[in-house]
Scaffold this motif. Structure first.
Motif, PDB file in Angstrom:
ATOM      1  N   ALA A  33      -0.311  59.753  26.081  1.00 22.85           N
ATOM      2  CA  ALA A  33      -0.167  59.104  24.782  1.00 22.85           C
ATOM      3  C   ALA A  33       1.327  59.018  24.524  1.00 22.85           C
ATOM      4  CB  ALA A  33      -0.852  59.916  23.685  1.00 22.85           C
ATOM      5  N   VAL A  34       1.760  57.888  23.989  1.00 21.76           N
ATOM      6  CA  VAL A  34       3.184  57.667  23.755  1.00 21.76           C
ATOM      7  C   VAL A  34       3.419  57.386  22.278  1.00 21.76           C
ATOM      8  CG1 VAL A  34       5.183  56.224  24.299  1.00 21.76           C
ATOM      9  CG2 VAL A  34       3.503  56.739  26.083  1.00 21.76           C
ATOM     10  N   GLU A  35       4.404  58.081  21.747  1.00 22.21           N
ATOM     11  CA  GLU A  35       4.839  57.857  20.378  1.00 22.21           C
ATOM     12  C   GLU A  35       6.255  57.298  20.451  1.00 22.21           C
ATOM     13  OE1 GLU A  35       6.155  61.104  17.460  1.00 22.21           O
ATOM     14  OE2 GLU A  35       4.013  60.876  17.067  1.00 22.21           O
ATOM     15  N   LEU A  36       6.492  56.168  19.804  1.00 23.78           N
ATOM     16  CA  LEU A  36       7.812  55.546  19.758  1.00 23.78           C
ATOM     17  C   LEU A  36       8.301  55.556  18.321  1.00 23.78           C
ATOM     18  CD1 LEU A  36      10.139  53.963  21.051  1.00 23.78           C
ATOM     19  CD2 LEU A  36       8.772  51.885  20.784  1.00 23.78           C
ATOM     20  N   ASN A  37       9.381  56.275  18.095  1.00 24.84           N
ATOM     21  CA  ASN A  37       9.948  56.397  16.749  1.00 24.84           C
ATOM     22  C   ASN A  37       8.907  56.847  15.728  1.00 24.84           C
ATOM     23  OD1 ASN A  37      12.505  55.609  17.704  1.00 24.84           O
ATOM     24  ND2 ASN A  37      11.902  53.462  17.555  1.00 24.84           N
ATOM     25  N   ARG A  38       8.161  57.884  16.131  1.00 23.75           N
ATOM     26  CA  ARG A  38       7.158  58.540  15.281  1.00 23.75           C
ATOM     27  C   ARG A  38       5.923  57.695  14.984  1.00 23.75           C
ATOM     28  NH1 ARG A  38       9.435  63.092  11.689  1.00 23.75           N
ATOM     29  NH2 ARG A  38      11.256  63.675  12.879  1.00 23.75           N
ATOM     30  N   ARG A  39       5.704  56.639  15.792  1.00 27.15           N
ATOM     31  CA  ARG A  39       4.506  55.811  15.627  1.00 27.15           C
ATOM     32  C   ARG A  39       3.782  55.756  16.962  1.00 27.15           C
ATOM     33  NH1 ARG A  39       5.340  50.728  11.908  1.00 27.15           N
ATOM     34  NH2 ARG A  39       3.173  51.236  11.606  1.00 27.15           N
ATOM     35  N   LEU A  40       2.484  56.019  16.935  1.00 32.48           N
ATOM     36  CA  LEU A  40       1.677  55.976  18.143  1.00 32.48           C
ATOM     37  C   LEU A  40       1.713  54.564  18.710  1.00 32.48           C
ATOM     38  CD1 LEU A  40      -0.156  57.639  19.964  1.00 32.48           C
ATOM     39  CD2 LEU A  40      -2.079  56.889  18.567  1.00 32.48           C
ATOM     40  N   LEU A  41       1.957  54.474  20.011  1.00 31.92           N
ATOM     41  CA  LEU A  41       2.056  53.187  20.680  1.00 31.92           C
ATOM     42  C   LEU A  41       0.807  52.979  21.527  1.00 31.92           C
ATOM     43  CD1 LEU A  41       4.181  50.908  21.010  1.00 31.92           C
ATOM     44  CD2 LEU A  41       4.921  52.067  23.089  1.00 31.92           C
ATOM     45  N   ARG A  42       0.078  51.906  21.251  1.00 31.15           N
ATOM     46  CA  ARG A  42      -1.120  51.601  22.042  1.00 31.15           C
ATOM     47  C   ARG A  42      -0.700  51.227  23.458  1.00 31.15           C
ATOM     48  NH1 ARG A  42      -3.865  47.206  18.402  1.00 31.15           N
ATOM     49  NH2 ARG A  42      -3.699  46.232  20.445  1.00 31.15           N
ATOM     50  N   SER A  43      -1.557  51.505  24.421  1.00 31.94           N
ATOM     51  CA  SER A  43      -1.222  51.261  25.826  1.00 31.94           C
ATOM     52  C   SER A  43      -0.964  49.784  26.112  1.00 31.94           C
ATOM     53  CB  SER A  43      -2.303  51.805  26.748  1.00 31.94           C
ATOM     54  OG  SER A  43      -3.540  51.179  26.484  1.00 31.94           O
ATOM     55  N   ASP A  44      -1.540  48.886  25.338  1.00 33.15           N
ATOM     56  CA  ASP A  44      -1.277  47.465  25.567  1.00 33.15           C
ATOM     57  C   ASP A  44       0.104  47.051  25.066  1.00 33.15           C
ATOM     58  OD1 ASP A  44      -1.878  47.605  22.848  1.00 33.15           O
ATOM     59  OD2 ASP A  44      -3.198  45.854  22.860  1.00 33.15           O
ATOM     60  N   ARG A  45       0.834  48.003  24.492  1.00 33.23           N
ATOM     61  CA  ARG A  45       2.201  47.747  24.011  1.00 33.23           C
ATOM     62  C   ARG A  45       3.255  48.459  24.860  1.00 33.23           C
ATOM     63  NH1 ARG A  45       3.095  44.563  19.367  1.00 33.23           N
ATOM     64  NH2 ARG A  45       5.065  45.569  19.740  1.00 33.23           N
ATOM     65  N   TYR A  46       2.876  48.969  26.025  1.00 35.88           N
ATOM     66  CA  TYR A  46       3.830  49.692  26.875  1.00 35.88           C
ATOM     67  C   TYR A  46       4.898  48.782  27.469  1.00 35.88           C
ATOM     68  CZ  TYR A  46       1.047  54.012  26.728  1.00 35.88           C
ATOM     69  OH  TYR A  46       0.394  55.147  26.335  1.00 35.88           O
ATOM     70  N   GLU A  47       4.773  47.478  27.313  1.00 31.68           N
ATOM     71  CA  GLU A  47       5.828  46.562  27.759  1.00 31.68           C
ATOM     72  C   GLU A  47       6.921  46.406  26.700  1.00 31.68           C
ATOM     73  OE1 GLU A  47       6.225  45.562  30.848  1.00 31.68           O
ATOM     74  OE2 GLU A  47       4.393  46.660  31.306  1.00 31.68           O
TER      75      GLU A  47
END
Length: 65
Positions: A33-47
């Protein structure tokens, strides 16, 4: 550019995406699971392209019984 990954500063090439970061760190995208700037990032947004000063938190899933 400089970003923070799990609280530690890391230098990356400009234009690096979240997916590329995961690859560099040897993570399997479907197992994290990835959080970017304190917001969970959905896997379809890993680009998403990372920017100087971004903060990324990566949490791995562990199975067991």
């Amino acid at each position: 550019m400089t970003i923070k990954v799990n609280g530690e500063e890391r230098e990356l090439a400009t234009g690096t995406t979240v997916a590329q970061l995961l690859e560099q760190l040897k993570f399997t995208p479907r197992n994290v699971a990835v959080e970017l700037n304190r917001r969970l990032l959905r896997s379809d947004r890993y680009e998403t392209v990372l920017k100087d000063g971004d903060a990324v938190e990566i949490v791995t899933f562990v199975g067991g019984g």
